[in-house]
Design a protein around this motif. Structure first.
Motif, PDB file in Angstrom:
ATOM      1  N   PRO A   5       0.847  -1.195   0.000  1.00  0.00           N
ATOM      2  CA  PRO A   5       0.000   0.000   0.000  1.00  0.00           C
ATOM      3  C   PRO A   5       0.888   1.253   0.000  1.00  0.00           C
ATOM      4  O   PRO A   5       1.904   1.286   0.686  1.00  0.00           O
ATOM      5  N   ARG A   6       0.488   2.205  -0.802  1.00  0.00           N
ATOM      6  CA  ARG A   6       1.312   3.424  -0.869  1.00  0.00           C
ATOM      7  C   ARG A   6       0.936   4.363   0.268  1.00  0.00           C
ATOM      8  O   ARG A   6      -0.220   4.444   0.671  1.00  0.00           O
ATOM      9  N   ILE A   7       1.926   5.075   0.741  1.00  0.00           N
ATOM     10  CA  ILE A   7       1.677   6.070   1.797  1.00  0.00           C
ATOM     11  C   ILE A   7       0.908   7.231   1.170  1.00  0.00           C
ATOM     12  O   ILE A   7       1.285   7.739   0.109  1.00  0.00           O
ATOM     13  N   ARG A   8      -0.162   7.635   1.829  1.00  0.00           N
ATOM     14  CA  ARG A   8      -0.958   8.760   1.311  1.00  0.00           C
ATOM     15  C   ARG A   8      -0.685  10.013   2.143  1.00  0.00           C
ATOM     16  O   ARG A   8      -0.797   9.980   3.371  1.00  0.00           O
ATOM     17  N   VAL A   9      -0.329  11.081   1.464  1.00  0.00           N
ATOM     18  CA  VAL A   9       0.037  12.313   2.175  1.00  0.00           C
ATOM     19  C   VAL A   9      -0.811  13.486   1.673  1.00  0.00           C
ATOM     20  O   VAL A   9      -0.976  13.672   0.462  1.00  0.00           O
ATOM     21  N   LEU A  10      -1.303  14.258   2.612  1.00  0.00           N
ATOM     22  CA  LEU A  10      -1.987  15.508   2.272  1.00  0.00           C
ATOM     23  C   LEU A  10      -0.991  16.651   2.467  1.00  0.00           C
ATOM     24  O   LEU A  10      -0.452  16.819   3.562  1.00  0.00           O
ATOM     25  N   VAL A  11      -0.703  17.391   1.409  1.00  0.00           N
ATOM     26  CA  VAL A  11       0.143  18.579   1.539  1.00  0.00           C
ATOM     27  C   VAL A  11      -0.783  19.788   1.529  1.00  0.00           C
ATOM     28  O   VAL A  11      -1.589  19.944   0.607  1.00  0.00           O
ATOM     29  N   ALA A  12      -0.682  20.600   2.590  1.00  0.00           N
ATOM     30  CA  ALA A  12      -1.665  21.678   2.747  1.00  0.00           C
ATOM     31  C   ALA A  12      -0.997  23.010   3.020  1.00  0.00           C
ATOM     32  O   ALA A  12       0.066  23.080   3.637  1.00  0.00           O
ATOM     33  N   MET A  35       5.044   8.027  -3.037  1.00  0.00           N
ATOM     34  CA  MET A  35       3.855   8.228  -2.200  1.00  0.00           C
ATOM     35  C   MET A  35       2.738   8.843  -3.038  1.00  0.00           C
ATOM     36  O   MET A  35       2.961   9.407  -4.093  1.00  0.00           O
ATOM     37  N   GLU A  36       1.540   8.708  -2.495  1.00  0.00           N
ATOM     38  CA  GLU A  36       0.392   9.315  -3.156  1.00  0.00           C
ATOM     39  C   GLU A  36       0.156  10.657  -2.483  1.00  0.00           C
ATOM     40  O   GLU A  36      -0.024  10.706  -1.261  1.00  0.00           O
ATOM     41  N   VAL A  37       0.165  11.734  -3.252  1.00  0.00           N
ATOM     42  CA  VAL A  37       0.107  13.060  -2.638  1.00  0.00           C
ATOM     43  C   VAL A  37      -1.137  13.797  -3.094  1.00  0.00           C
ATOM     44  O   VAL A  37      -1.435  13.853  -4.291  1.00  0.00           O
ATOM     45  N   ILE A  38      -1.852  14.336  -2.131  1.00  0.00           N
ATOM     46  CA  ILE A  38      -2.983  15.206  -2.444  1.00  0.00           C
ATOM     47  C   ILE A  38      -2.591  16.605  -2.004  1.00  0.00           C
ATOM     48  O   ILE A  38      -2.283  16.824  -0.833  1.00  0.00           O
ATOM     49  N   TYR A  39      -2.546  17.541  -2.946  1.00  0.00           N
ATOM     50  CA  TYR A  39      -2.199  18.924  -2.596  1.00  0.00           C
ATOM     51  C   TYR A  39      -3.484  19.729  -2.529  1.00  0.00           C
ATOM     52  O   TYR A  39      -4.263  19.750  -3.481  1.00  0.00           O
ATOM     53  N   THR A  40      -3.698  20.403  -1.394  1.00  0.00           N
ATOM     54  CA  THR A  40      -4.981  21.086  -1.183  1.00  0.00           C
ATOM     55  C   THR A  40      -5.141  22.347  -2.006  1.00  0.00           C
ATOM     56  O   THR A  40      -6.248  22.825  -2.183  1.00  0.00           O
ATOM     57  N   GLY A  41      -4.029  22.909  -2.474  1.00  0.00           N
ATOM     58  CA  GLY A  41      -4.116  24.256  -3.030  1.00  0.00           C
ATOM     59  C   GLY A  41      -4.002  25.267  -1.904  1.00  0.00           C
ATOM     60  O   GLY A  41      -3.804  24.905  -0.736  1.00  0.00           O
ATOM     61  N   LEU A  42      -4.154  26.537  -2.288  1.00  0.00           N
ATOM     62  CA  LEU A  42      -3.842  27.627  -1.353  1.00  0.00           C
ATOM     63  C   LEU A  42      -4.987  27.975  -0.417  1.00  0.00           C
ATOM     64  O   LEU A  42      -6.143  27.702  -0.707  1.00  0.00           O
TER      65      LEU A  42
END
Lengths: 137, 577
Positions: A5-12, A35-42
């Motif tokens: 399973p890939r590590i899931r990261v939220l970058v905020a 890793m799987e990255v979700i970037y929230t935006g500004l």
């Protein structure tokens, strides 16, 4: 062959500041490290960040903050994570954080603070070693 | 002939990539050939060079040696011209710093308007020759100090200004007809400028005599700094309104400072900084012309703002190329007749992103070198960063040292005694030519996308900058680029300097002042002014008179921006993937 399973990261990026050079570099470095990255935006509020962490079921959250508002914003994120039962999500903070503020942030629930000059490699390694519930290797 | 040559050039940070500059091939003389064979080759056999490739900070490959062979078709009068003459490569004035030293303008702002007013007076006493005001994030984003989203941010990154009352306090006692004021404000620039104009008027200063600059460059906000509020079209309309209003009513004001600084801070290369900035300039000229103004009516008041990073020659080449390109664009692309329309006048700030939190005293040295580049490049005004700015806004002690750095350069170094001292250097001239060609390549690409607004809406410049920033970060981590104190010569020391701390009492004082203001002002007049602003915003009329009336009635920044947000909507950038 089993796929891990890939590590899931939220970058905020919370607060009003728009300087996203660091957040985007870290997001890309984590992605390049598999890793799987979700970037929230500004300009995400603490509420938006906590709820994104829950919905996206992430293992880690990386917060980028350069504006000096960290002592107001970060403890609130920690509180929200606790109240929604996601306090086991690894929380790391990067940006312009003076030495004397680090202890307070860690006490609030931050696992690590990366100050200016930190390498993306150090960040990747820290996340890999410290996320819970994802087998390492 | 339109500018834009069909040539291939290296733009992004591509270590090892060759520059195919589209310039004539090197034709080494027989003497140079002989030198290579008889002197160089044996020397290299005996002691090889330290590394295989040498590149600028932006990744442009640099040759071992530059000779006349690198300037095969170089033509003094066409490529350089004398200073004060087209195409202004050597400088916009015939005498440059022999006539007048650049304006020393330290960017300042923190805490309450009272705090910053005191700092501005202090800096003038120390010999600073111009003012420059930094606003806090709520102000930049069009929120009053008492807005919920302002919490934790009031007065932190600049001064909090929510109303004319704050502006009057900020400017209290300053000689506005004698000193020029620059204000770093973008999305709400029209409103903050209106506050400045009314405060100036109330202090007895004449709009025809005051001078200064509003940054007012919204395009680079979408591209790099990201302090935008409204979508591009209404934002551009606000810029056009300020430029046309200024041309008629405040003739000595620079209504815009077209900025590469933030593009570079976001991680661009030198070429990207220059190309995107000048292409932004082209976009503004096109929009104002479409609004019905002749180019020579407003172009003389356009001004620019560049970064000064650490690679000395790359920076000097950038400034020299900037003047040449802008002169050619204005004359050839837009047919400007007034020589003042051809001038690329610019402010420079040393590179904030080059400052290190580690071993902060090293920042004084970096800043000195960067300031030297700006001066050798012919800047009109200069901000030098303070040694503590990787951590915080500068203390009084730190900013004084930064100002003294400029004063030492101006008074002691001797670099001011002759105009454009690096002209004729084979290296600098070649780099200037390559920088120019690489810019035209970007212009062509952005023109083919339909201009800068469509280009940024699809995220093109943002992606180019991010790629360059990421490549640079990787080069630093591989130690291909060295940052002293960060990836080499590292020491384990705690931050040895005292930092400026801005606490939450600033926010409390600002909230109290706002509460009083809202109670004491004529709220019927405020309401009427805000309603007129809203109606005008949905037509094509110039908004400046309506904003000025709101300001005079003491409507707040947040109230005006709320009205405009209601009419214009807000902007979300394309997602980052």
């Amino acid at each position: 062959m089993m796929t891990e399973p890939r590590i899931r990261v939220l970058v905020a990026k919370p607060g009003l500041d728009g300087h996203d050079r660091g957040a985007k570099i870290v997001a890309r470095a984590l992605r390049d490290a598999g890793m799987e990255v979700i970037y929230t935006g500004l300009r995400q509020t603490p509420e938006q960040i906590a709820s994104a962490a829950l919905q996206e079921d992430v293992d880690a959250i990386g917060i980028s903050i350069l504006s000096g508002a960290h002592n107001t914003i970060i403890p609130r994120i920690c509180e929200l994570l606790r109240s929604q039962g996601t306090e086991d999500v690894l929380l790391v903070v990067g940006g312009i954080i003076p030495d004397e503020d680090i202890a307070g942030l860690k006490q609030a629930g931050v696992a690590e603070v990366f100050q200016p000059g930190a390498s993306t490699q150090a960040i990747v390694e820290f996340v890999r070693k410290n996320v819970k519930g994802v087998p390492t290797g | 002939m339109p500018l834009g040559l069909s040539i291939e050039v290296s733009k992004g940070y591509k270590p090892g990539a060759e520059v195919e500059s589209g310039l004539p091939h090197r034709q080494p003389s027989s003497a140079e050939q002989r030198w290579e064979d008889e002197t160089l080759k044996p020397a290299l056999r005996e002691s090889p060079e330290r590394q295989e490739k040498f590149t600028t900070l932006s990744g442009v490959p640099i040759q071992r040696l530059y000779t006349p062979a690198d300037l095969a078709k170089f033509n003094y009068s066409q490529d350089l011209g004398d200073p004060g003459d087209y195409p202004y490569t050597r400088g916009i004035h015939p005498t440059m710093y022999r006539g007048r030293i650049w304006t020393m303008r330290q960017f300042s702002g923190f805490g309450t308007p009272e705090d910053t007013n005191q700092r501005l007076h202090y800096l003038l006493k120390q010999g600073q020759t111009g003012l420059s005001i930094a606003f806090d994030l709520p102000t930049l984003m069009g929120y009053d100090s008492d807005h919920p989203l302002a919490e934790g941010e009031v007065g932190k990154c600049g001064v909090a200004v929510s109303s004319l009352a704050d502006m009057e306090t900020l400017l209290g006692g300053l000689p506005l007809e004698r000193v020029t004021t620059s204000m770093t404000i973008n999305s709400p620039a029209a409103i903050i400028w209106a506050m400045y104009l009314v405060a100036a008027e109330k202090s007895g200063a004449d709009w025809k005599k005051i001078s200064g600059t509003t940054q007012n460059d919204i395009l680079k906000e979408y591209i790099a700094q990201k302090e935008y509020i409204f979508p591009p079209a209404p934002s551009m309309r606000l810029v056009v309104d300020t430029i046309t209003f200024g041309a008629r009513e405040v003739p000595r004001w620079n209504p815009i400072s077209i900025s590469g600084y933030h593009i570079r801070e976001a991680g661009s290369t030198a070429v990207q900084e220059l190309a995107f900035t000048l292409r932004d300039g082209i976009e503004y000229v096109e929009w104002v012309r479409r609004a019905g103004m002749e180019v020579d009516e407003f172009a003389p008041r356009l001004s620019f703002f560049f970064n000064a990073h650490s690679d000395l020659f790359e920076e000097v080449a950038k400034y020299r190329a900037a003047r040449r390109i802008w002169a050619r664009v204005m004359r050839e692309r837009f047919g400007a007749k007034n020589p003042r329309s051809w001038l690329c006048r610019f402010h420079t700030q040393t590179a904030g992103c080059s400052l290190t939190a580690q071993q902060p005293y090293n920042n004084v040295v970096r800043t000195t070198l960067q300031a030297l580049a700006a001066v050798l490049g012919g800047t009109q005004s200069l901000h030098t960063n303070s040694l503590d700015e990787a951590w915080a806004l500068p203390t009084e002690e730190a900013v004084t040292l930064a100002l003294r750095t400029q004063q030492v350069l101006a008074s002691e170094s001797g670099v001011t005694h002759t105009v454009d001292p690096l002209a004729g250097s084979y290296f600098v001239e070649r780099l200037t030519l390559e920088t120019e060609r690489a810019c035209y390549e970007y212009f062509q690409k952005i023109d083919s996308m339909g201009g800068m607004v469509p280009a940024l809406e699809r995220g093109y410049p943002q992606k180019e900058i991010h790629d360059a920033a990421y490549a640079y970060q990787q080069a630093v981590e591989r130690k291909e680029k060295i940052i002293v104190g960060v990836n080499d010569y590292v020491t384990e020391e705690k931050c040895p300097i005292e930092l400026l701390v801005i606490d939450e009492s600033v926010a409390r004082r600002q909230r109290e002042k706002l509460e009083q203001l809202r109670r004491k002002r004529d709220n019927a007049r405020v309401q009427a002014a805000l309603e007129s602003l809203g109606s005008a915003a949905s037509t094509h009329t110039n908004l400046m008179p309506y904003i000025l009336e709101c300001v005079r009635a003491y409507a707040t920044l947040g109230e005006m921006c709320d009205v405009l947000r209601g009419v214009f909507g807000t902007y979300e950038e394309p997602p980052f993937r």
